[in-house]
Design a protein around this motif. Sequence first.
Motif, PDB file in Angstrom:
ATOM      1  N   PHE A   1     -16.944  -0.957 -90.346  1.00  0.00           N
ATOM      2  CA  PHE A   1     -15.660  -1.358 -89.785  1.00  0.00           C
ATOM      3  C   PHE A   1     -15.485  -0.857 -88.347  1.00  0.00           C
ATOM      4  CE2 PHE A   1     -14.952   2.864 -91.368  1.00  0.00           C
ATOM      5  CZ  PHE A   1     -14.021   3.432 -90.506  1.00  0.00           C
ATOM      6  N   MET A   2     -16.325   0.094 -87.906  1.00  0.00           N
ATOM      7  CA  MET A   2     -16.221   0.666 -86.562  1.00  0.00           C
ATOM      8  C   MET A   2     -17.152  -0.012 -85.552  1.00  0.00           C
ATOM      9  SD  MET A   2     -15.971   4.667 -87.658  1.00  0.00           S
ATOM     10  CE  MET A   2     -15.837   5.279 -85.985  1.00  0.00           C
TER      11      MET A   2
ATOM     12  N   TYR B   1     -12.682  -5.680 -83.985  1.00  0.00           N
ATOM     13  CA  TYR B   1     -13.378  -4.992 -85.065  1.00  0.00           C
ATOM     14  C   TYR B   1     -13.133  -5.729 -86.377  1.00  0.00           C
ATOM     15  CZ  TYR B   1     -13.924  -1.175 -81.796  1.00  0.00           C
ATOM     16  OH  TYR B   1     -14.272  -0.429 -80.709  1.00  0.00           O
TER      17      TYR B   1
ATOM     18  N   ASP C   1     -11.950  -6.440 -89.986  1.00  0.00           N
ATOM     19  CA  ASP C   1     -10.878  -5.917 -90.836  1.00  0.00           C
ATOM     20  C   ASP C   1      -9.889  -5.040 -90.086  1.00  0.00           C
ATOM     21  OD1 ASP C   1     -12.220  -7.138 -92.974  1.00  0.00           O
ATOM     22  OD2 ASP C   1     -13.394  -5.342 -93.342  1.00  0.00           O
ATOM     23  N   HIS C   2      -9.652  -5.320 -88.787  1.00  0.00           N
ATOM     24  CA  HIS C   2      -8.746  -4.477 -87.998  1.00  0.00           C
ATOM     25  C   HIS C   2      -8.078  -5.330 -86.948  1.00  0.00           C
ATOM     26  CE1 HIS C   2      -7.288  -0.905 -85.904  1.00  0.00           C
ATOM     27  NE2 HIS C   2      -7.822  -1.367 -84.781  1.00  0.00           N
TER      28      HIS C   2
ATOM     29  N   ASP D   1      -8.333  -1.312 -80.270  1.00  0.00           N
ATOM     30  CA  ASP D   1      -8.688   0.103 -80.391  1.00  0.00           C
ATOM     31  C   ASP D   1      -9.585   0.313 -81.591  1.00  0.00           C
ATOM     32  OD1 ASP D   1      -6.356  -0.671 -81.887  1.00  0.00           O
ATOM     33  OD2 ASP D   1      -6.029   1.424 -82.391  1.00  0.00           O
ATOM     34  N   GLN D   2     -10.525   1.225 -81.455  1.00  0.00           N
ATOM     35  CA  GLN D   2     -11.475   1.474 -82.541  1.00  0.00           C
ATOM     36  C   GLN D   2     -10.736   2.048 -83.739  1.00  0.00           C
ATOM     37  OE1 GLN D   2     -14.558   4.519 -82.149  1.00  0.00           O
ATOM     38  NE2 GLN D   2     -16.001   3.051 -83.003  1.00  0.00           N
ATOM     39  N   PRO D   3     -10.912   1.445 -84.918  1.00  0.00           N
ATOM     40  CA  PRO D   3     -10.234   1.958 -86.101  1.00  0.00           C
ATOM     41  C   PRO D   3     -10.720   3.354 -86.464  1.00  0.00           C
ATOM     42  CG  PRO D   3     -11.788   0.224 -86.698  1.00  0.00           C
ATOM     43  CD  PRO D   3     -11.782   0.311 -85.208  1.00  0.00           C
ATOM     44  N   SER D   4      -9.824   4.156 -86.998  1.00  0.00           N
ATOM     45  CA  SER D   4     -10.196   5.529 -87.330  1.00  0.00           C
ATOM     46  C   SER D   4     -10.380   5.748 -88.819  1.00  0.00           C
ATOM     47  CB  SER D   4      -9.140   6.497 -86.800  1.00  0.00           C
ATOM     48  OG  SER D   4      -7.886   6.197 -87.364  1.00  0.00           O
TER      49      SER D   4
ATOM     50  N   GLY E   1     -11.461   4.023 -92.747  1.00  0.00           N
ATOM     51  CA  GLY E   1     -12.221   2.938 -93.375  1.00  0.00           C
ATOM     52  C   GLY E   1     -11.675   2.562 -94.720  1.00  0.00           C
ATOM     53  N   HIS E   2     -12.581   2.139 -95.535  1.00  0.00           N
ATOM     54  CA  HIS E   2     -12.213   1.702 -96.875  1.00  0.00           C
ATOM     55  C   HIS E   2     -12.657   2.707 -97.903  1.00  0.00           C
ATOM     56  CE1 HIS E   2     -16.141   0.114 -95.797  1.00  0.00           C
ATOM     57  NE2 HIS E   2     -16.472   0.275 -97.058  1.00  0.00           N
TER      58      HIS E   2
END
Length: 148
Positions: free
Chosen positions: A44-45, A135, A137-138, A142-145, A147-148
């Motif tokens: 996801f990143m 990204y 699923d975002h 901005d980079q997601p911090s 996850g799943h």
Amino acid sequence: MATPSTPVDLPCPGESPTPAPSKPAGPSKPAAQPGDHYAENHGFMVPVPLHGRQRCDGLAAVTRIRHALEPLRKRGDFDPASTRSALTHLGYATAKVQSYQDGPTGVGFLVDASPMCLEGTMNSRTTEADAFGGYPDHFGCDQPSGGH
């Protein structure tokens, strides 16, 4: 069952065609160990690459950004406000441009130019920029911090 194909990107205006990178000779990297889900859990990143017309638009935007920031770099202006002003003068909405100090002689930036994202850094040596499609699923650039 059909597998999805990888998009083929033709050269964009002003871009010279480059041959596809060849695989290095010798043994390949060993596969992940059983139970090692790092890549799966952190996928996801990984930014989504741009393809086709969007890729060409991204390359053009990166060129415009480098040209706009280069005068600041040459005179040693690493103030995030100056960087943000230069980017908004390119037509990006003020609310969609982030800039931040990156060390004593560096600035980082992120522009949400939906459907593409533009990010980079400028320091005393160079101005770097990159375009990507967000990204998985975002929402947002901005980079997601998490996850799943």
